[in-house]
Scaffold this motif. Sequence first.
Motif, PDB file in Angstrom:
ATOM      1  N   ARG A  76      54.654  25.795  25.250  1.00 42.09           N
ATOM      2  CA  ARG A  76      54.837  26.534  26.511  1.00 42.09           C
ATOM      3  C   ARG A  76      53.909  25.988  27.600  1.00 42.09           C
ATOM      4  O   ARG A  76      54.298  25.875  28.759  1.00 42.09           O
ATOM      5  N   ALA A  77      52.697  25.639  27.207  1.00 40.65           N
ATOM      6  CA  ALA A  77      51.768  25.075  28.194  1.00 40.65           C
ATOM      7  C   ALA A  77      52.318  23.757  28.737  1.00 40.65           C
ATOM      8  O   ALA A  77      52.276  23.502  29.942  1.00 40.65           O
TER       9      ALA A  77
ATOM     10  N   PHE B  56      48.077  27.931  33.625  1.00 42.05           N
ATOM     11  CA  PHE B  56      49.399  28.126  33.052  1.00 42.05           C
ATOM     12  C   PHE B  56      49.804  29.550  33.450  1.00 42.05           C
ATOM     13  O   PHE B  56      49.514  30.519  32.740  1.00 42.05           O
TER      14      PHE B  56
ATOM     15  N   MET C 275      44.098  27.538  25.078  1.00 45.23           N
ATOM     16  CA  MET C 275      44.413  26.126  25.331  1.00 45.23           C
ATOM     17  C   MET C 275      43.133  25.304  25.391  1.00 45.23           C
ATOM     18  O   MET C 275      43.072  24.172  24.902  1.00 45.23           O
TER      19      MET C 275
ATOM     20  N   PHE D  16      55.016  24.384  31.268  1.00 45.43           N
ATOM     21  CA  PHE D  16      54.588  24.817  32.596  1.00 45.43           C
ATOM     22  C   PHE D  16      53.934  23.687  33.388  1.00 45.43           C
ATOM     23  O   PHE D  16      54.139  23.565  34.586  1.00 45.43           O
ATOM     24  N   ASP D  17      53.129  22.861  32.734  1.00 48.00           N
ATOM     25  CA  ASP D  17      52.386  21.834  33.473  1.00 48.00           C
ATOM     26  C   ASP D  17      51.906  20.771  32.494  1.00 48.00           C
ATOM     27  O   ASP D  17      50.867  20.908  31.860  1.00 48.00           O
TER      28      ASP D  17
ATOM     29  N   LEU E  30      52.359  27.799  21.617  1.00 47.03           N
ATOM     30  CA  LEU E  30      51.487  27.877  22.787  1.00 47.03           C
ATOM     31  C   LEU E  30      51.404  26.514  23.480  1.00 47.03           C
ATOM     32  O   LEU E  30      51.541  26.411  24.709  1.00 47.03           O
ATOM     33  N   VAL E  31      51.202  25.486  22.678  1.00 43.80           N
ATOM     34  CA  VAL E  31      51.105  24.126  23.229  1.00 43.80           C
ATOM     35  C   VAL E  31      52.427  23.748  23.912  1.00 43.80           C
ATOM     36  O   VAL E  31      52.437  23.151  24.996  1.00 43.80           O
TER      37      VAL E  31
ATOM     38  N   THR F 201      48.340  19.124  33.230  1.00 46.83           N
ATOM     39  CA  THR F 201      47.191  19.970  32.898  1.00 46.83           C
ATOM     40  C   THR F 201      47.084  20.142  31.384  1.00 46.83           C
ATOM     41  O   THR F 201      45.978  20.148  30.829  1.00 46.83           O
ATOM     42  N   ALA F 202      48.225  20.283  30.717  1.00 51.44           N
ATOM     43  CA  ALA F 202      48.188  20.401  29.247  1.00 51.44           C
ATOM     44  C   ALA F 202      47.495  19.169  28.650  1.00 51.44           C
ATOM     45  O   ALA F 202      46.689  19.288  27.723  1.00 51.44           O
TER      46      ALA F 202
ATOM     47  N   LEU G 218      51.425  32.147  31.238  1.00 53.92           N
ATOM     48  CA  LEU G 218      50.711  32.510  30.010  1.00 53.92           C
ATOM     49  C   LEU G 218      49.649  33.550  30.333  1.00 53.92           C
ATOM     50  O   LEU G 218      49.195  33.674  31.468  1.00 53.92           O
TER      51      LEU G 218
ATOM     52  N   GLN H  39      43.907  10.844  33.612  1.00 53.90           N
ATOM     53  CA  GLN H  39      45.255  10.996  34.185  1.00 53.90           C
ATOM     54  C   GLN H  39      45.659   9.794  35.023  1.00 53.90           C
ATOM     55  O   GLN H  39      46.847   9.562  35.243  1.00 53.90           O
TER      56      GLN H  39
END
Lengths: 235, 282
Positions: B163-164, A88, A99, B167-168, B160-161, B171-172, A91, A50
């Motif tokens: 939506r993840a 998340f 994920m 949200f962030d 799913l990917v 982190t995704a 979710l 990151q």
Amino acid sequence: MLKVDAINVFYGSVQVLRDVTFDLNPGEILCLLGRNGAGKTTILKSVIGQMKPRTGRISLEDIDLTALPPHEVPKQGIGYVPQGRRLFAELSVEENLQMGLLARRRGGDVRARVLDLFPVLRERLGQRAGTLSGGEQQMLATARALCLEPRILLLDEPTEGLMPIMIAKILEIVGTLREMGVATILVEQRVESALHVADRIAFIENGRVAEVMTPDRLRDDPRLLHQYVGVGVKG
Amino acid sequence: MEGTVTAFVLALTALGLSLVFGVMRIVNVAHGEFFMLGAVLAWGFTALIPELPFWGFMLALLAAPVCVAAIAVIADALVLRRLNYEPEATIVATIGLLYILQQSVLTLYGPNAQPVVAPISFRVVLPWFGYSGYKLVVIGAAALLLIGVWYAITRTKFGLVMRATQFDRETAQAFGVPVKLVYAAVFALGAALAAIAGVLVVPLQQAHYLMGLDPLLLSFIVVIIGGLDSLKGTVVAAFIIGLSDGIISMFFSPTLAKIIATLAVALVLVWRPQGLFGARAR
């Protein structure tokens, strides 16, 4: 296995890591200790991709992680549990685990093994992650990272804000992972926790690795804690 | 019937805008131009085989969204990605994109409105009035697409990917999600939805280079009322605005319909800024 070699990392024009160098062996737990803002989280973010070092290199065996795009780094077998969990939240528990599974395209056996480590999550698979208790959220964040089947796990303050019983559970799991050969870099504010599980402790000061030592040496010389962290150790 | 058609077409268009904002945090001011491009390309594709209006329209229904999605991918790569998806900068950039697309169409296609023949021509006659059967086709096609998008978002890995990432994104990325690729795909999907809406509606209102402005305004109204990151809210608000727009336009005037819709936005912004179904700022 993991080699962090003289990395220098900047936020804009501000240098936050200076020639940070350390290595990590298979199954080893390296704990990073230091004051707030010392650069511990930035080290983890650099390893997971990151933050890109301006100079220096991070390699996992023969793979140069600094040359990879950020989304390729976790696929090399590095799991990350960020500070504050960063689930998340909207979710479900199941989707959060998916994920983790998606990243390495692993099947149901990994999921089953991870759920065996955290049986409480099995009862909450359909529940929204944001509605779990703090301890359950930490378990889910760890379980999600373990779904990648990591060789290296990066844990950023996993015991923050948890009850003692939950802290013991998290540390127990870190110990279990060591037996499974998973190496861990643990950022921890609770010195007792660090001493309990770590094989080596690295003190981070002003973006540098000030000193690396064994927990035994730290127990023998508690003044080091005052010097680098500004606290003492109980018991 | 007018209101129902408007509602379904608006739901498709606004869903594209809502997806782009929800996942990418971008206010795409050029969204209406993707709608317009869909309509204009539909005219272009049907004009290729004028003797076969049904197949010409089917070609347009498939090819126009693909072309518009490709334009969106190029715009993403050349403009949005270079701006690192910064919210303020991308507003200005998409205003520029709006004018580039609009003026390009004016240059290449001309200022005149062009009709497109409906692929199916029949009338539904009831004792007290009748209407074009094509409108039922529009409603059916739009409903199928809405269900398809809902399924894709809630039941597939890509959903799913997406939506993840919504949200962030950081982190995704730590779980192997190629965020920039997801952004490009979402921008293309949003544009394709607007283009399909444009293709579906063009036999009812002709293709024109300025036709993107109304859907843009209405889509913003819908997305604000429904909630900026709520797909369910977008669809519900599209039906409220679409039906009321149709009814008020029919019995009073289209201007009054727009005034009331804009007033509704103002009221929502004052009393429930997150929209009817939106979550409070995270």
